[in-house]
Write a protein that holds these residues in place. Sequence first.
Motif, short mmCIF file in Angstrom:
data_model
loop_
_atom_site.label_atom_id
_atom_site.label_comp_id
_atom_site.label_asym_id
_atom_site.label_seq_id
_atom_site.Cartn_x
_atom_site.Cartn_y
_atom_site.Cartn_z
N UNK A 223 0.72 -1.28 0.01
CA UNK A 223 0.02 -0.04 0.04
C UNK A 223 0.79 1.25 0.08
N UNK A 224 1.99 1.32 0.24
CA UNK A 224 2.81 2.19 0.43
C UNK A 224 3.99 2.36 -0.53
N UNK A 225 3.81 1.65 -1.58
CA UNK A 225 4.76 1.65 -2.63
C UNK A 225 4.06 2.46 -3.75
N UNK A 226 4.77 3.77 -3.78
CA UNK A 226 4.11 4.80 -4.91
C UNK A 226 5.20 5.46 -5.68
N UNK A 227 4.71 5.97 -6.90
CA UNK A 227 5.79 6.39 -7.82
C UNK A 227 6.59 7.71 -7.25
N UNK A 228 7.83 7.70 -7.33
CA UNK A 228 8.59 9.04 -6.79
C UNK A 228 8.62 9.18 -5.65
N UNK A 238 5.64 8.23 6.95
CA UNK A 238 5.13 9.52 6.56
C UNK A 238 3.56 9.53 6.31
N UNK A 239 2.95 8.33 6.30
CA UNK A 239 1.50 8.26 5.90
C UNK A 239 1.30 8.54 4.50
N UNK A 240 1.97 8.32 3.69
CA UNK A 240 1.78 8.55 2.31
C UNK A 240 1.21 7.39 1.43
N UNK A 241 0.19 7.32 1.47
CA UNK A 241 -0.67 6.35 0.64
C UNK A 241 -1.16 6.83 -0.63
N UNK A 243 -3.34 5.78 -2.95
CA UNK A 243 -4.50 5.19 -3.53
C UNK A 243 -5.63 6.28 -2.62
N UNK A 244 -6.78 6.19 -3.40
CA UNK A 244 -7.85 7.11 -2.70
C UNK A 244 -7.94 8.48 -3.01
N UNK A 245 -7.84 9.36 -2.00
CA UNK A 245 -7.91 10.79 -2.23
C UNK A 245 -7.06 11.41 -2.95
N UNK A 246 -7.15 12.00 -4.32
CA UNK A 246 -6.34 12.32 -5.22
C UNK A 246 -5.79 11.31 -6.26
N UNK A 247 -5.07 10.32 -5.83
CA UNK A 247 -4.45 9.29 -6.52
C UNK A 247 -3.72 9.65 -7.41
N UNK A 248 -2.62 10.49 -6.88
CA UNK A 248 -1.57 11.20 -7.71
C UNK A 248 -0.31 10.42 -8.15
N UNK A 249 -0.12 9.39 -7.13
CA UNK A 249 1.08 8.56 -7.28
C UNK A 249 0.81 7.07 -7.35
N UNK A 250 -0.10 6.77 -7.86
CA UNK A 250 -0.39 5.19 -7.93
C UNK A 250 0.62 4.48 -8.95
N UNK A 251 1.08 3.46 -8.65
CA UNK A 251 2.23 2.78 -9.44
C UNK A 251 1.71 2.46 -10.82
N UNK A 252 2.59 2.57 -11.94
CA UNK A 252 2.02 2.24 -13.35
C UNK A 252 1.73 0.74 -13.46
N UNK A 253 0.90 0.64 -14.59
CA UNK A 253 0.52 -0.67 -15.04
C UNK A 253 -0.99 -0.95 -14.55
N UNK A 254 -1.35 -1.86 -13.90
CA UNK A 254 -2.89 -2.23 -13.78
C UNK A 254 -3.22 -1.93 -12.33
N UNK A 255 -2.42 -1.30 -11.61
CA UNK A 255 -2.91 -1.02 -10.17
C UNK A 255 -3.98 -0.07 -10.21
N UNK A 256 -3.94 0.79 -10.85
CA UNK A 256 -5.13 1.93 -10.76
C UNK A 256 -6.50 1.01 -11.15
N UNK A 257 -6.49 -0.03 -12.11
CA UNK A 257 -7.63 -0.65 -12.26
C UNK A 257 -7.97 -1.77 -11.37
N UNK A 258 -6.98 -2.27 -10.70
CA UNK A 258 -7.14 -3.25 -9.83
C UNK A 258 -8.04 -2.44 -8.59
N UNK A 259 -7.40 -1.12 -8.13
CA UNK A 259 -7.94 -0.25 -7.01
C UNK A 259 -9.28 -0.05 -7.45
N UNK A 260 -9.54 0.43 -8.64
CA UNK A 260 -11.12 0.69 -9.28
C UNK A 260 -11.88 -0.39 -8.98
N UNK A 261 -11.14 -1.73 -9.14
CA UNK A 261 -12.16 -2.90 -8.92
C UNK A 261 -12.94 -3.16 -7.40
N UNK A 262 -12.15 -2.68 -6.49
CA UNK A 262 -12.63 -2.81 -5.17
C UNK A 262 -13.99 -1.92 -4.81
#
Length: 325
Positions: A223-228, A238-241, A243-262
């Motif tokens: 959950x705390x693996x983010x881009x950059x 640091x509490x840098x998650x 996903x969710x509010x803003x979703x500015x640093x979601x890792x590339x690939x299918x992770x965004x779609x996986x999150x959206x599936x929930x």
Amino acid sequence: MRSKVVMDSLGKARQLGQRLASGGEGEIFALRGRADVIVKWYYPEVLEKRGELLHRKVEAMRELRDSQTTQDVCWPLIRVFDHQHRWIGFAMYRAQGVKMGCLAHTLLYARHFPNLDRRQIVGYLLRYIEIVQQLHRAGICIGDYNLNNVFCVPRSDSVTLIDCDSYQLRVGGTFYPCPVGSPDMTPKEHQGKAFRDIVRTPRSEAFSLAIVLFKCLMLGRHPYDIVGGGDPVRNLRRGNFAYGRGQRSVPQGDWYALWQALPNEVQEHFITTFIDGADNPGQRTTLSQWHEALTAYREQLESGECRRELIVASGKVGGRAQSVR
């Protein structure tokens, strides 16, 4: 090569089979003539340094086994000794199935869990939560959350926990801490402390358990693996998650779609735990709340409201469209 031999408490010799695994404290052996039983033999240096404490803790765990723990935990059963009748470890039932870590690995799940779908993953997670709840009711905390310490049986919802002699417990007024752990599975309030000095609580356990849930539902992504944003432990502190509010640093690939599936409720529990609950343990989703949310998710998967596929033919991750908050 001669096989190793241990003695039981009555002085009867028991022949060991092949070595099955080795870890930081000892080795695991099969027991000849009992396919359902294995033996943990602590290393000599571990016994020399902490043998007396380990023996007391294992005996305390054996006192709890019949009355307060679940059969889905590989609890110490029988003491074992060397030929000089010195205590060296214990015997326990052998877990069946495949390590939960394979569920969170895009290559391994296809090999070990044929036809795996999201309903099956949620089923395993629900059973896992139920076992942890039962341990908590007995005053026992896992402490060292590790996907390789949980076994899942393919084509069923059966789950078994192993490596239990590290658990935190209190018996007869004596406190036995969990002396091991992984920083990337440890809540912020326990970061930077020696694991043997930490007192785990249901709230700290809820944080670690949520990481297990996230990694299984997100096919291995932390959950705390983010881009950059550096390594997961630094982001956790640091509490840098991402996903969710803003979703500015979601890792590339299918992770965004996986999150959206929930479902929205499951997403919100992760957001609350990993953002609000990073600094405030009281804000974390409890095990009961997780069980309720995942039960509802399983019903949605079974009814067809949510898609059961992990990855659909087009290469996109299966799921329904969700709103981004």
